[in-house]
Design an enzyme around this catalytic site. Structure first.
Site, short mmCIF file in Angstrom:
data_model
loop_
_atom_site.label_atom_id
_atom_site.label_comp_id
_atom_site.label_asym_id
_atom_site.label_seq_id
_atom_site.Cartn_x
_atom_site.Cartn_y
_atom_site.Cartn_z
N LYS A 22 0.83 -1.20 0.00
CA LYS A 22 0.00 0.00 0.00
C LYS A 22 0.87 1.25 0.00
CE LYS A 22 -1.38 2.06 3.66
NZ LYS A 22 -2.03 2.69 4.84
N ASN A 23 1.91 1.26 0.82
CA ASN A 23 2.73 2.45 0.97
C ASN A 23 3.67 2.68 -0.21
OD1 ASN A 23 1.53 3.11 3.41
ND2 ASN A 23 3.06 2.02 4.63
N CYS A 116 -4.85 7.87 10.33
CA CYS A 116 -4.98 7.24 11.63
C CYS A 116 -4.53 8.18 12.74
CB CYS A 116 -4.14 5.96 11.70
SG CYS A 116 -4.85 4.57 10.80
N ARG A 121 1.93 13.86 13.17
CA ARG A 121 2.72 13.64 11.96
C ARG A 121 2.69 14.93 11.15
NH1 ARG A 121 0.63 7.97 9.58
NH2 ARG A 121 -1.39 8.81 10.10
N ASP A 306 5.20 0.05 12.13
CA ASP A 306 3.97 -0.56 11.63
C ASP A 306 3.82 -2.02 12.04
OD1 ASP A 306 3.04 1.73 10.51
OD2 ASP A 306 3.50 1.22 8.45
N ARG A 398 -8.12 -0.59 5.36
CA ARG A 398 -7.24 0.41 4.74
C ARG A 398 -5.89 -0.18 4.36
NH1 ARG A 398 -5.65 4.53 8.22
NH2 ARG A 398 -4.67 5.36 6.36
#
Length: 429
Positions: A22-23, A116, A121, A306, A398
């Site tokens: 995803k990233n 999230c 951030r 993560d 997600r």
């Protein structure tokens, strides 16, 4: 709202295939804004965040054609329109379109991003990049506007105070069309950064040093289309590694890059699991007896933040006391209360969590508070006595493609319940 129901106590075995990262997919989609030509991205996971990013680009005038595992994008009719707040608030990665918009159209107007609620951030490092390359910034009413000078953005030497993945990626995309050379110091070294560099290079950019702390980009007058396959999702792979270990399983995980998982593999071996790697596969075997660990999250190549929650789930049944220190996000212990509801003994002390292993966890209704917290609850539920119903499944969706199908194929007793009555933890917002 959907929920996931898991009946614990089943030893996982078999093979599971990891989806694309995803990233890596999200910045690759954003990079399509840098050219008029078609960009084709393969290996794309079917995730809510990917859908959101595609919808965002569609609102900016990009033609998006999606098929299973593949997305075609053509930004020939794109324009520097204000990004819709309703889309940007869903995820922080949406700010990745700011750099390409600024680089190609000379302006970008973005709402403050969401995502999230795992801690602060700030986007100040992204803005530092834009100003260093000559852009003027204005903020107000929840929006940020960046405007390039009439002569275009210029290459610059930028030192990132923290090796932010997003800021590094935005700097690379801006630098690809800037005048002159851009040097990013203290750059993020994550595999997803390298993946974006490979895409930009395929589009005609000149990128050197990706995967190290210093990245150099020689700006080009224009970029062209390209076809690119994104890297496998190392966090999804790490989550299935954790699931195999906690259940005493024997699982082969396909479509991985073992080097991207070096820190997780090392810690899992230290915890007692046997891990073999061969090509793009790895095998995790475990007796289910987990040894305690000291874990400290760090930017890549350190232990990934993560995977912190998933490893906390494992260590909740370890034979001893573990210490987990979170150095990346200050609020990334939101899963602790939920794990404790399942019988874990975890105490938070500042940025550290003291995890006293218990003999067994018990099923309970719990709520995912963020993406990786949800993954941790799934991992814990797999070994818990009785049934666990996990609410807030939208967070899990997600970042995990068909998690119930993949775990079910390994033998897990897991099902998705549609329109389940929402469970709200007392005191939760």
């Amino acid at each position: 709202m959907d929920s996931i129901l898991i009946r614990g106590g089943v030893r996982l075995s078999g093979r599971v295939v990891v989806s694309g990262a995803k990233n890596a997919a999200l910045p690759a989609i954003a990079a399509a804004l840098l050219t008029d030509d078609e960009v084709t991205i393969s290996g794309v996971p079917a995730l809510d965040d990917v859908d959101t990013m595609c919808e965002l680009l569609g609102n900016l005038g990009v033609a998006v054609s999606a098929a299973p595992g593949r997305i075609r994008l053509r930004a020939s009719d794109a324009a520097a329109r204000p990004a819709p707040y309703d889309l940007v608030r869903r995820m922080r990665a949406s700010f990745l379109v700011a750099g390409p918009l600024l680089a190609r159209f000379g302006a970008a107007r973005m709402p403050m991003p969401g995502g999230c609620a795992i801690g602060s951030r700030p986007i100040n490092l992204h803005l530092k990049v834009f100003t260093a390359m000559g852009a003027d910034l204005a903020t107000g009413n929840g929006y940020i506007e960046a405007v390039a000078p009439s002569t275009g953005l210029r290459g610059a030497r930028v030192y990132l105070d923290y090796p932010s993945v997003g800021a590094t990626e935005n700097a690379m995309m801006v630098g690809a069309l800037a005048n002159g050379t851009t040097v990013i110091e203290n750059a993020a070294q994550e595999p997803e950064v390298v993946d974006l560099a490979n895409l930009l290079s395929a589009m005609g950019a000149r990128v050197r040093g990706a995967g190290t702390g210093v990245i150099k980009i020689d700006g080009a007058a224009e970029l062209h289309g390209a076809a690119h396959t994104i890297v496998p999702d190392r966090i999804e792979a790490g989550t299935y590694m954790a699931a195999a270990a906690i259940t005493g399983g024997d699982v082969v995980i396909d479509n991985v890059v073992p080097e991207h998982l070096a820190a997780a593999i090392s810690k899992l071996r230290e915890a007692g699991a046997a891990i073999e790697t061969q090509g793009s596969s790895l095998r995790v075997r475990s007796s289910g007896e987990i040894q305690p660990l000291d874990v400290k999250t760090m930017p890549y190549p350190g232990f990934p933040t993560d995977l912190q929650a998933q490893f906390m789930a494992i260590l909740s049944i370890a034979r001893g006391t573990s210490i987990i220190t979170e150095t990346v996000f200050e609020n990334r212990f939101m899963h602790v209360d939920e794990l404790n509801r399942m019988g874990a003994r975890i105490k938070i002390d500042g940025r550290s969590a003291v995890v006293e292993g218990v003999e067994a966890l018990s099923g309970a209704p719990v709520r995912a508070t963020d993406l990786r917290a949800g993954a941790a609850l799934v991992v814990a539920a797999l070994v818990s006595r009785g049934e666990t119903e996990i609410f807030g499944v939208s967070h899990i969706d997600r970042g995990y493609e068909s998690i119930e199908r993949k775990l079910g194929a390994l033998g897990a007793l897991i099902e998705r319940r549609a329109d389940a009555p929402e469970f709200v933890v007392a005191g939760a917002s």
